[in-house]
Design a protein around this motif. Structure first.
Motif: not given
Length: 564
Positions: A308, A312, A318-320, A323-324, A390, A393, A395-396, A399
């Protein structure tokens, strides 16, 4: 004649194999239980990771370390360390975990930091029968502090650099990182512990720098400094050697092209690792990354450790947290049949709700929800208050919540069609310990927990203790939302959570015990004046399951597709 500089450190354990890491004073061949490995060299330092194969499943095997045929470990008068493969009861598993350890030269408590919980844990272990030892140890970040040095380290670094110049009294490069690891792993009790208990690790910010990869603007500022390149290269190259390699199984090592290149390099492999480390740091800028995350299975318990920090993605738009491609890999590793899923992440997924709301609100504001002026202010607040977990972030965060919901509902189960009894997120970082339980909108067969334990050995200011205690209160939650709302609405989470235990403070270590589908958490705090068997006081004793077998989930739910 080669000597043992550091180690042995027992790392990966399988049913019939194990890996043992060492650092030596000069090139040599390292022998352990009939297996041998020639050292490889990085920046004048010499290392080996010996894979011992063909062990008997369920065995306890003493081992020694020989260098060029000369016995160097254990020292005279110390019993041989042990390799313990899966035992007679494969359903029973004991994991100790913690984070944030400032190393001391002595096992004695210090006036500021108190008694080192990892040292105390080792001291107690030495008086226990082997069958009461933990099966594994998980260190969840800040194994070394590159930006907070002891007086001795400041003196050594000051002999090489002018400490009045940036970054001040901090390590600069790979060489100085080797000093940090030596200090962290050399204390007699810790060295004994690491030689006997298979240990997994992951970094956090202080392994590199406070607030490491907190934001896009933070990265731009670091990259503009004259000292950062050497720092990040030294940090990631040393992490790969001292921490990451041992997280991999022998099969994974056999397939690792970088390890193959370094291991078989005819000369000094420093240029190879420098190029690798520089590339690994660029993942946050959108480059193809290095997967520091890893998975280990201990019978019916699956441990999935998530990077983590380095993984990143930080861009203006974009800010995750992850990564995907790496998140896809994480989701794939959650598929299958097991009784408990343990998620290791140095940063807690769930914080006190007051802190969660503040971080989610700050991220929204920093992204421009109220314009550039507010965004600049929110970025300053993010750095000053460490608002980078977390929750920051979103979106992360969501998810990961969807993944846990799928797992807890059995939608990622294998042929059994049964959800695991628990999904436990194991974390550190925040310098206190607590347990929290998740409640989704719809009931699930498995239960999701956040289990946080920190620090192993560090100082917690009184003001921080007061703030964390208050942050768990419903009144504080309502007040913070009332204050934040007029600026911009606080983002809502898709589920709720509540505190089950804590917060507790001091030097602490947690133990998670499972047997079949039963799980139990214990958190213990080291006692500064204790000696002998009374080295700890228990601050949390929490059953995580109320019955051995939770209800079976409906077949239709088990067969439905995972949500994304």
């Amino acid at each position: 004649m080669a000597d043992l500089v550091l180690g042995p450190v027992l790392r990966h354990i399988g049913d019939t194999d194990a890996t043992i890491w060492v650092e030596t004073s000069e090139p040599c061949t390292v022998h352990v239980l009939g297996s041998s490995e020639h050292t490889w060299t990085v920046a004048g330092h010499h290392y080996a990771l010996v894979t011992v194969r063909d062990l008997e499943s369920g065995s306890v095997t003493p081992y020694e370390v020989d260098l060029d045929g000369r016995a160097v470990w254990p020292p005279v008068g110390v019993a041989s360390p042990l390799i313990r493969t899966a035992g007679d009861d494969p359903e029973a598993f004991v994991l100790a975990f913690g984070s944030c350890r400032v190393a001391s030269e002595s096992a004695e408590p210090t006036a500021v930091l108190g008694k080192d919980a990892l040292v105390a844990y080792a001291q107690r272990m030495r008086s226990l029968p082997v069958d009461e030892w933990p099966d594994a140890l998980l260190l969840l970040g800040d194994q070394v502090y590159a930006d907070e040095l002891s007086e001795e380290m400041k003196r050594r670094v000051g002999e090489r650099h002018d400490l009045s110049e940036p970054p001040g009294a901090q390590v600069r490069d790979f060489e100085e990182y080797t000093w940090l690891y030596s200090r962290s792993w050399s204390e007699d009790n810790v060295r004994w512990l690491l030689s006997n208990v298979p240990t997994s690790m992951i970094f956090d910010d202080h392994d590199v720098h406070d607030d490491w990869n907190t934001s896009y603007s933070w990265r731009r500022e670091m990259e503009a400094s004259a000292w950062w390149e050497e720092r990040i290269v030294g940090a990631l190259a040393s992490y790969w050697i001292y921490q990451h390699l041992g997280n991999l199984s022998p099969a994974e090592l056999d397939e690792d092209p970088l390890y193959d290149r370094v291991r078989n390099c005819a000369g000094d492999a420093e240029p190879i690792l420098r190029a690798f480390a520089s590339g690994a740091d660029e993942e946050a800028d959108g480059s193809p990354g290095v997967r520091w995350s890893y998975r280990r299975d201990f019978g019916p318990v699956r441990l999935l450790v998530i990077d983590s920090r380095c993984g990143r993605v930080l861009a203006p738009d974009r800010r995750d947290m992850v990564s995907d491609p790496e998140f896809d890999w994480i989701e794939e590793q959650a598929d299958g049949d097991y009784d408990h899923l343990l998620i290791g992440t140095s940063l807690p997924w769930l914080l006190p709700r007051t802190m969660h709301d503040l971080e989610a609100w700050d991220e929204k504001l920093a992204s421009g929800a109220r314009g550039d002026r507010w965004a600049r202010w929110a970025e300053k607040l993010r750095r000053a208050a460490d608002l980078e977990h977390w929750a920051a972030f979103r979106d992360s965060f969501e998810r990961l919540a969807r993944l846990f919901l799928d797992v807890a509902a059995g939608r990622r189960a294998g042929t059994s069609g049964r959800a695991p009894a628990t999904i436990c997120v194991l974390s550190g970082d925040v310098h206190h310990a607590y347990a929290a339980r998740v409640r989704f909108a719809t009931p699930t067969a498995g239960t999701v927990y956040q289990l946080t334990c920190s620090p192993l050995h560090n100082h917690v200011p009184a003001a921080v203790r007061v703030a964390f205690r208050a942050a768990w209160g419903r009144k504080a939650e309502r007040v913070v939302r009332l204050l934040l709302g007029p600026v911009t609405a606080v983002p809502e989470a898709s589920f709720s959570w509540s505190k089950m235990a804590g917060p507790s403070f001091g030097n602490q270590i947690a133990t998670l015990r499972t047997r079949g589908r039963v799980a139990h958490l214990t958190i213990e705090r080291s006692v500064d004046t204790a000696s002998g068997p009374h080295l700890f006081e228990t601050v949390t004793d929490l059953p995580l399951t109320t019955e051995e077998r939770p209800p079976e989930i409906p077949t239709s739910r088990a067969a439905s597709r995972p949500s994304r």
